[in-house]
Design a protein around this motif. Structure first.
Motif, mmCIF file in Angstrom:
data_model
loop_
_atom_site.group_PDB
_atom_site.id
_atom_site.type_symbol
_atom_site.label_atom_id
_atom_site.label_comp_id
_atom_site.label_asym_id
_atom_site.label_seq_id
_atom_site.Cartn_x
_atom_site.Cartn_y
_atom_site.Cartn_z
ATOM 1 N N ARG A 333 -3.498 3.371 14.950
ATOM 2 C CA ARG A 333 -2.468 4.287 15.443
ATOM 3 C C ARG A 333 -1.794 5.021 14.275
ATOM 4 N NH1 ARG A 333 1.111 5.651 19.396
ATOM 5 N NH2 ARG A 333 3.334 5.478 18.910
ATOM 6 N N MET A 334 -1.529 4.313 13.189
ATOM 7 C CA MET A 334 -0.951 4.960 12.000
ATOM 8 C C MET A 334 -1.852 6.092 11.522
ATOM 9 S SD MET A 334 0.298 1.861 9.543
ATOM 10 C CE MET A 334 0.359 0.257 10.303
ATOM 11 N N LYS A 339 -3.074 11.985 11.069
ATOM 12 C CA LYS A 339 -4.039 13.068 11.263
ATOM 13 C C LYS A 339 -3.452 14.169 12.136
ATOM 14 C CE LYS A 339 -8.484 10.675 10.730
ATOM 15 N NZ LYS A 339 -9.710 10.222 11.436
ATOM 16 N N VAL A 340 -2.760 13.783 13.191
ATOM 17 C CA VAL A 340 -2.155 14.765 14.093
ATOM 18 C C VAL A 340 -1.171 15.649 13.345
ATOM 19 C CG1 VAL A 340 -0.562 15.016 16.046
ATOM 20 C CG2 VAL A 340 -2.488 13.444 16.211
ATOM 21 N N GLN A 341 -0.460 15.089 12.387
ATOM 22 C CA GLN A 341 0.522 15.849 11.612
ATOM 23 C C GLN A 341 -0.118 16.582 10.428
ATOM 24 O OE1 GLN A 341 4.391 13.954 11.281
ATOM 25 N NE2 GLN A 341 4.744 14.924 9.287
ATOM 26 N N LEU A 343 -1.740 15.194 7.881
ATOM 27 C CA LEU A 343 -1.605 14.427 6.641
ATOM 28 C C LEU A 343 -2.871 13.623 6.384
ATOM 29 C CD1 LEU A 343 2.008 13.020 7.164
ATOM 30 C CD2 LEU A 343 1.334 14.913 5.683
ATOM 31 N N PRO A 344 -3.107 13.227 5.138
ATOM 32 C CA PRO A 344 -4.252 12.344 4.870
ATOM 33 C C PRO A 344 -4.051 10.991 5.526
ATOM 34 C CG PRO A 344 -2.891 12.578 2.914
ATOM 35 C CD PRO A 344 -2.374 13.570 3.900
ATOM 36 N N GLU A 345 -5.134 10.301 5.758
ATOM 37 C CA GLU A 345 -5.047 8.966 6.340
ATOM 38 C C GLU A 345 -4.252 8.045 5.420
ATOM 39 O OE1 GLU A 345 -8.828 7.294 7.113
ATOM 40 O OE2 GLU A 345 -9.528 8.952 8.369
ATOM 41 N N PRO A 346 -3.469 7.122 5.984
ATOM 42 C CA PRO A 346 -2.852 6.090 5.147
ATOM 43 C C PRO A 346 -3.932 5.288 4.433
ATOM 44 C CG PRO A 346 -1.989 6.017 7.400
ATOM 45 C CD PRO A 346 -3.150 6.949 7.405
ATOM 46 N N VAL A 347 -3.630 4.856 3.238
ATOM 47 C CA VAL A 347 -4.572 4.056 2.449
ATOM 48 C C VAL A 347 -4.118 2.603 2.481
ATOM 49 C CG1 VAL A 347 -5.567 3.662 0.169
ATOM 50 C CG2 VAL A 347 -5.120 6.008 0.959
ATOM 51 N N PHE A 348 -4.997 1.708 2.918
ATOM 52 C CA PHE A 348 -4.691 0.283 2.979
ATOM 53 C C PHE A 348 -5.349 -0.411 1.793
ATOM 54 C CE2 PHE A 348 -4.892 1.933 7.323
ATOM 55 C CZ PHE A 348 -3.641 1.580 7.808
ATOM 56 N N LYS A 349 -4.604 -1.281 1.135
ATOM 57 C CA LYS A 349 -5.152 -2.019 0.003
ATOM 58 C C LYS A 349 -4.666 -3.457 0.040
ATOM 59 C CE LYS A 349 -5.470 1.819 -3.321
ATOM 60 N NZ LYS A 349 -5.065 2.293 -4.675
ATOM 61 N N GLU A 350 -5.529 -4.354 -0.441
ATOM 62 C CA GLU A 350 -5.133 -5.750 -0.644
ATOM 63 C C GLU A 350 -4.887 -5.907 -2.143
ATOM 64 O OE1 GLU A 350 -6.309 -10.054 1.312
ATOM 65 O OE2 GLU A 350 -7.836 -8.491 1.169
ATOM 66 N N GLU A 351 -3.621 -6.073 -2.528
ATOM 67 C CA GLU A 351 -3.272 -6.097 -3.947
ATOM 68 C C GLU A 351 -1.974 -6.860 -4.173
ATOM 69 O OE1 GLU A 351 -2.844 -2.006 -5.112
ATOM 70 O OE2 GLU A 351 -1.252 -1.612 -3.662
ATOM 71 N N PHE A 352 -1.815 -7.367 -5.384
ATOM 72 C CA PHE A 352 -0.598 -8.078 -5.796
ATOM 73 C C PHE A 352 -0.283 -9.261 -4.875
ATOM 74 C CE2 PHE A 352 0.358 -3.390 -6.438
ATOM 75 C CZ PHE A 352 -0.165 -3.356 -7.729
#
Length: 438
Positions: A333-334, A339-341, A343-352
């Motif tokens: 959903r995020m 995309k509708v607005q 904007l680039p897709e949110p970037v998900f990362k596993e870090e820290f």
């Protein structure tokens, strides 16, 4: 066959290999082959019949598990194959817990050890009890929850608060309060869990902090504080569609709210770290301590997937309040909202030691442009235009040290990809960003 997370080769048996056997049992199981060198070649084993007796006895006495131990042939030689199943209970070796991580065996400590033991016993952190009383609860917040939950829990209207808590498994059969109850409806949960809070910072640069706000109290109050602080540092414009006015923020608020709620629900509350939100001029970063469940990957977050909440009691109450759905649709959903607005897709990362979500204001970020197919020279040019407003063929040649022909072809390529637009003709031709605001 090669060494992996679930396969190990050993030239000979030594009791120190018990650590790996325990690691297999505490993870997904595995196979250890005795009589094979690191290159996968069989070697000659001596006293093989005695080993067939000694190895299972040693494993059973030291680890209290009984793996399969049998002889197999490889390269015309006999090797011993030890097959270890994943254990339903923790397997200790000399009082320590080891697991497999990649092709290594590692000892668990601290919060990772606690989480492992909880998982093996079928419990979750939020279901454990806490030495608190009903006087520690904020019933104003509880009444707020009741108003939200009436559609999904119609019976909540007439039931007593103790009945509701019991039905939601927020108190035990003998009346003890769970950690979930205190976090959701406590007056000050931080009295019991000092790092159960969030922090929002407005940054001009990584070391230049303009504002910091701590979000404490119960999870509902934290959500309000976090979102209100984020909104304070965002820009909003309005668009007219038909006869309706619509506010358009730098990022879709629904997507940010979804990410913040995810952080509150999936936080590893054993961690000493807080939920963190950093707001920069061009991006927003949300991070919570706690790794992805083993059933999910970063890639799977971009698609429809099952839900595996870290704190299922908290997640359940947020569901009944209408804040989330149960089907693992939040991350997708995020993406769709951004995309509708435009904007680039949110970037998900596993870090820290946790999970990050990056939101970007526009499509002209290095990471996005690289995924879009631009080469490094073109990306340098886009960054140049972001700073200076435009670029010429000659400037492209100079900053990238390329020929006129290469500059022309690569600039034309960015026009074809709708990144740049052309202004002017001949020697006065310049290239500017096709979309300057998102």
């Amino acid at each position: 066959m090669r060494e992996e997370q679930d396969i190990e080769f050993k030239k000979e048996w030594r009791n120190e290999h018990l650590k790996t056997i325990a690691g297999f049992a505490n993870t997904e199981g595995g196979v250890m082959c005795i009589g094979i060198d690191d290159n996968g070649r069989a070697v000659t084993l001596s006293n093989i019949k005695k080993l067939l007796e000694d190895i299972p006895n040693t494993i059973r006495n030291k680890l209290q598990i009984t793996p399969s131990v049998k002889i197999e042939e490889k390269d015309d030689r006999e090797v011993i194959k030890i097959t270890v199943n994943s254990s339903d209970f923790p397997v200790f070796l000399d009082g320590k817990i080891n697991i497999r991580s990649g092709s290594t065996t590692q000892e668990l400590k601290g919060s990772e050890l606690t989480n492992f033991l909880l998982e093996k016993t079928g419990k979750t952190w939020d279901s454990l009890t806490v030495d608190a009383a009903f006087d520690d609860l904020d019933f104003e917040t509880f009444e707020y929850f009741k108003g939200l939950a009436i559609d999904r829990l119609p019976e909540i209207k007439k039931a007593s608060y103790k009945t509701i808590f019991k039905n939601l498994e927020l108190i035990t059969n003998d009346g003890k309060l769970t950690r979930a109850l205190i976090l959701l409806f406590g007056k000050k949960p931080q009295t019991f869990f000092i790092t159960a809070q969030g922090r929002v910072g407005r940054f001009k640069a990584p070391t230049e902090i303009l504002d910091t706000v701590i979000a404490d109290g119960n999870l509902y109050k934290q959500l309000d504080t976090l979102m209100n602080t984020v909104k304070k540092h965002l820009n909003v414009r309005f668009e007219i569609k038909g006869i309706e006015r619509k506010d358009v923020w730098d990022y879709p608020l629904e997507a940010l709210r979804e990410a913040v709620i995810n952080a509150l629900i999936h936080k590893d509350y054993l961690s000493t770290a807080e939920i963190q939100i950093k707001i920069y001029d061009d991006r927003l970063w949300i991070w919570n301590p706690g790794r992805l469940p083993k059933q999910l990957t970063i890639e799977s977050l971009k698609t429809e997937h099952s839900s595996f909440p870290k704190n299922p009691l908290i997640a359940s109450v947020f569901y009944y309040a209408g804040f989330i759905e149960r089907w693992g649709s939040g991350t997708k959903r995020m993406i769709d909202l951004c995309k509708v607005q435009g904007l680039p897709e949110p970037v998900f990362k596993e870090e820290f030691g946790g999970i990050s979500v990056y939101f970007h204001k526009d499509i002209y970020t290095e990471e996005y442009l690289r995924k879009f197919g631009l080469n490094e020279r073109q990306i340098i040019a886009v960054m140049y235009v972001k700073e200076r407003g435009r670029i010429t063929n000659k400037e492209y040649q100079d900053i990238n040290n390329v020929s006129n022909k290469t500059a022309y072809l690569e600039l034309s390529n960015t026009v074809g990809r709708a990144i740049f637009k052309v202004e002017g003709k001949g020697k006065s031709t310049t290239y500017t960003l096709k979309v300057t605001k998102r």
